[in-house]
Design a protein around this motif. Structure first.
Motif, PDB file in Angstrom:
ATOM      1  N   PRO A 213       0.834  -1.206   0.000  1.00 36.79           N
ATOM      2  CA  PRO A 213       0.000   0.000   0.000  1.00 36.79           C
ATOM      3  C   PRO A 213       0.869   1.257   0.000  1.00 36.79           C
ATOM      4  O   PRO A 213       1.907   1.315   0.663  1.00 36.79           O
ATOM      5  CB  PRO A 213      -0.800  -0.108   1.302  1.00 36.79           C
ATOM      6  CG  PRO A 213      -0.392  -1.385   1.949  1.00 36.79           C
ATOM      7  CD  PRO A 213       0.841  -1.866   1.299  1.00 36.79           C
ATOM      8  N   VAL A 214       0.421   2.249  -0.730  1.00 40.04           N
ATOM      9  CA  VAL A 214       1.108   3.536  -0.770  1.00 40.04           C
ATOM     10  C   VAL A 214       0.118   4.615  -0.367  1.00 40.04           C
ATOM     11  O   VAL A 214      -0.999   4.689  -0.892  1.00 40.04           O
ATOM     12  CB  VAL A 214       1.659   3.837  -2.179  1.00 40.04           C
ATOM     13  CG1 VAL A 214       2.277   5.235  -2.216  1.00 40.04           C
ATOM     14  CG2 VAL A 214       2.685   2.795  -2.582  1.00 40.04           C
ATOM     15  N   GLY A 215       0.521   5.437   0.594  1.00 39.26           N
ATOM     16  CA  GLY A 215      -0.304   6.552   1.036  1.00 39.26           C
ATOM     17  C   GLY A 215       0.572   7.742   1.362  1.00 39.26           C
ATOM     18  O   GLY A 215       1.793   7.722   1.154  1.00 39.26           O
ATOM     19  N   ARG A 216      -0.044   8.772   1.905  1.00 36.94           N
ATOM     20  CA  ARG A 216       0.703   9.998   2.200  1.00 36.94           C
ATOM     21  C   ARG A 216       1.774   9.781   3.257  1.00 36.94           C
ATOM     22  O   ARG A 216       2.789  10.479   3.277  1.00 36.94           O
ATOM     23  CB  ARG A 216      -0.264  11.088   2.656  1.00 36.94           C
ATOM     24  CG  ARG A 216      -1.226  11.548   1.565  1.00 36.94           C
ATOM     25  CD  ARG A 216      -2.227  12.552   2.095  1.00 36.94           C
ATOM     26  NE  ARG A 216      -3.158  12.990   1.063  1.00 36.94           N
ATOM     27  CZ  ARG A 216      -4.199  13.771   1.281  1.00 36.94           C
ATOM     28  NH1 ARG A 216      -4.443  14.218   2.515  1.00 36.94           N
ATOM     29  NH2 ARG A 216      -4.997  14.116   0.287  1.00 36.94           N
ATOM     30  N   SER A 217       1.559   8.812   4.161  1.00 38.52           N
ATOM     31  CA  SER A 217       2.493   8.626   5.271  1.00 38.52           C
ATOM     32  C   SER A 217       3.429   7.435   5.077  1.00 38.52           C
ATOM     33  O   SER A 217       4.219   7.123   5.969  1.00 38.52           O
ATOM     34  CB  SER A 217       1.713   8.448   6.581  1.00 38.52           C
ATOM     35  OG  SER A 217       0.871   7.308   6.508  1.00 38.52           O
ATOM     36  N   THR A 218       3.371   6.760   3.929  1.00 37.85           N
ATOM     37  CA  THR A 218       4.240   5.600   3.711  1.00 37.85           C
ATOM     38  C   THR A 218       5.585   6.035   3.145  1.00 37.85           C
ATOM     39  O   THR A 218       5.674   7.007   2.392  1.00 37.85           O
ATOM     40  CB  THR A 218       3.593   4.589   2.745  1.00 37.85           C
ATOM     41  OG1 THR A 218       3.349   5.224   1.480  1.00 37.85           O
ATOM     42  CG2 THR A 218       2.279   4.066   3.309  1.00 37.85           C
ATOM     43  N   GLU A 219       6.627   5.291   3.512  1.00 34.99           N
ATOM     44  CA  GLU A 219       7.949   5.571   2.952  1.00 34.99           C
ATOM     45  C   GLU A 219       8.000   5.195   1.474  1.00 34.99           C
ATOM     46  O   GLU A 219       8.699   5.828   0.683  1.00 34.99           O
ATOM     47  CB  GLU A 219       9.021   4.798   3.728  1.00 34.99           C
ATOM     48  CG  GLU A 219       9.212   5.277   5.161  1.00 34.99           C
ATOM     49  CD  GLU A 219      10.361   4.567   5.847  1.00 34.99           C
ATOM     50  OE1 GLU A 219      11.122   3.853   5.156  1.00 34.99           O
ATOM     51  OE2 GLU A 219      10.502   4.727   7.070  1.00 34.99           O
ATOM     52  N   LEU A 220       7.270   4.168   1.114  1.00 39.91           N
ATOM     53  CA  LEU A 220       7.212   3.735  -0.278  1.00 39.91           C
ATOM     54  C   LEU A 220       6.438   4.762  -1.098  1.00 39.91           C
ATOM     55  O   LEU A 220       5.310   5.126  -0.762  1.00 39.91           O
ATOM     56  CB  LEU A 220       6.525   2.371  -0.362  1.00 39.91           C
ATOM     57  CG  LEU A 220       6.563   1.641  -1.707  1.00 39.91           C
ATOM     58  CD1 LEU A 220       7.988   1.228  -2.055  1.00 39.91           C
ATOM     59  CD2 LEU A 220       5.643   0.420  -1.667  1.00 39.91           C
ATOM     60  N   THR A 221       7.039   5.245  -2.175  1.00 40.10           N
ATOM     61  CA  THR A 221       6.378   6.222  -3.038  1.00 40.10           C
ATOM     62  C   THR A 221       5.696   5.507  -4.203  1.00 40.10           C
ATOM     63  O   THR A 221       6.019   4.350  -4.506  1.00 40.10           O
ATOM     64  CB  THR A 221       7.393   7.228  -3.600  1.00 40.10           C
ATOM     65  OG1 THR A 221       8.276   6.540  -4.500  1.00 40.10           O
ATOM     66  CG2 THR A 221       8.186   7.884  -2.484  1.00 40.10           C
ATOM     67  N   PRO A 222       4.766   6.177  -4.884  1.00 42.62           N
ATOM     68  CA  PRO A 222       4.117   5.544  -6.036  1.00 42.62           C
ATOM     69  C   PRO A 222       5.109   5.076  -7.102  1.00 42.62           C
ATOM     70  O   PRO A 222       4.965   3.977  -7.642  1.00 42.62           O
ATOM     71  CB  PRO A 222       3.201   6.649  -6.562  1.00 42.62           C
ATOM     72  CG  PRO A 222       2.865   7.461  -5.363  1.00 42.62           C
ATOM     73  CD  PRO A 222       4.119   7.469  -4.546  1.00 42.62           C
ATOM     74  N   LYS A 223       6.111   5.878  -7.404  1.00 47.62           N
ATOM     75  CA  LYS A 223       7.069   5.495  -8.443  1.00 47.62           C
ATOM     76  C   LYS A 223       7.920   4.306  -8.004  1.00 47.62           C
ATOM     77  O   LYS A 223       8.195   3.401  -8.805  1.00 47.62           O
ATOM     78  CB  LYS A 223       7.954   6.689  -8.796  1.00 47.62           C
ATOM     79  CG  LYS A 223       7.220   7.805  -9.520  1.00 47.62           C
ATOM     80  CD  LYS A 223       8.144   8.968  -9.840  1.00 47.62           C
ATOM     81  CE  LYS A 223       7.397  10.100 -10.532  1.00 47.62           C
ATOM     82  NZ  LYS A 223       8.277  11.257 -10.832  1.00 47.62           N
ATOM     83  N   MET A 224       8.334   4.290  -6.742  1.00 45.34           N
ATOM     84  CA  MET A 224       9.095   3.151  -6.221  1.00 45.34           C
ATOM     85  C   MET A 224       8.259   1.883  -6.297  1.00 45.34           C
ATOM     86  O   MET A 224       8.741   0.819  -6.699  1.00 45.34           O
ATOM     87  CB  MET A 224       9.514   3.426  -4.770  1.00 45.34           C
ATOM     88  CG  MET A 224      10.548   4.517  -4.599  1.00 45.34           C
ATOM     89  SD  MET A 224      10.696   5.082  -2.871  1.00 45.34           S
ATOM     90  CE  MET A 224      11.055   3.554  -2.018  1.00 45.34           C
TER      91      MET A 224
END
Length: 256
Positions: free
Chosen positions: A34-45
């Motif tokens: 999951p990717v959200g505003r508070s995740t370290e994982l970004t959409p591009k990653m």
């Protein structure tokens, strides 16, 4: 040869339908990112990492997110969305990625058990992604409705557009009536109490959710205008106290 889809990334996967879909897939054994505003994982990653990339963000920013992330979803992978509008997101996905493309609209909100619920699926590009999407929902025992995106948006213009517009219209009428909510609730019939409950439930949600359903689906306005026109046809029956015309209309709506 079919493609392998085991790692699924979801932009907007930390809330709403994105979070629901993440839980739904995890129960089936998929690795979900999951990717959200508070995740370290970004959409591009995430797009570089995953076999399937799911867009589950508010309608006004869906196209922008597709344009941003689409080029990072490579051929032999799958890009899909979960939005309530299908034609424009599908066109954007087809234009901004070489991956397979599927448009999905769960016809329900986040629920603990979705068994028996309906989901609309619109094919964009490729067969492997479509087969995977259908398998996922079939495994969850949902009812799959395959349709063209234009047909979907026309139906949603009526089903969602007029439905929410009429609910907001009733809320506006109540506020403009001069009666207090306490007075109205005290005298409400059981049928009207259910209508009030629908109003309360709708108004608890973010305004932009329903604004997007009404404004960003171009088909909604067509059916809202049709709704206005049929109301204008009905009002003279009441004004003229025309019982015969009322009965004729009433029984025609029953198919008699």
């Amino acid at each position: 040869m079919g493609l392998s889809f085991s790692k699924v990334g979801i932009v907007g996967g930390t809330g709403g339908m994105g979070e629901w879909f993440a839980n739904f897939l995890e129960k089936q054994g998929y690795d979900v990112y999951p990717v959200g505003r508070s995740t370290e994982l970004t959409p591009k990653m995430m797009a570089r990492l995953c076999d399937v990339v799911v867009i589950s963000v508010p309608i006004p920013v869906t196209i922008q997110m597709i344009q941003t992330i689409g080029p990072f979803v490579k051929e032999r992978r799958l890009l899909m969305d979960l939005t309530s509008i299908k034609q424009k997101p599908l066109e954007a996905m087809l234009a901004h990625t070489d991956a397979e493309v599927v448009g999905v609209h769960p016809l329900f909100g986040p629920v603990e058990n979705a068994e028996g619920q309906r989901v609309a699926i619109c094919q964009g590009r490729g067969n492997s992604g479509l087969k995977w999407v259908k398998k996922v929902f079939d495994t969850g025992k949902l009812k799959i409705l395959e349709m063209e995106p234009k047909e979907h948006d026309r139906l949603m213009g009526l089903i969602q557009g007029v439905n929410h517009f009429s609910t907001l219209g009733l809320a506006h009428c109540i506020r403009s009536s001069g009666f207090s909510i306490d007075e109205i609730e005290k005298c409400s019939t059981s049928t009207f109490k259910r209508r009030l409950d629908r109003i309360y439930k709708l108004l608890e949600q973010p305004a932009d959710l329903f604004g997007s359903l009404l404004i960003d689906n171009p088909e909604s306005l067509n059916y809202i205008r049709l709704y206005r026109d049929v109301l204008n046809e009905m009002i003279p029956i009441i004004e003229n106290k025309d019982h015969d015309a009322f009965q004729k209309l009433f029984y025609s709506l029953r198919g008699e």
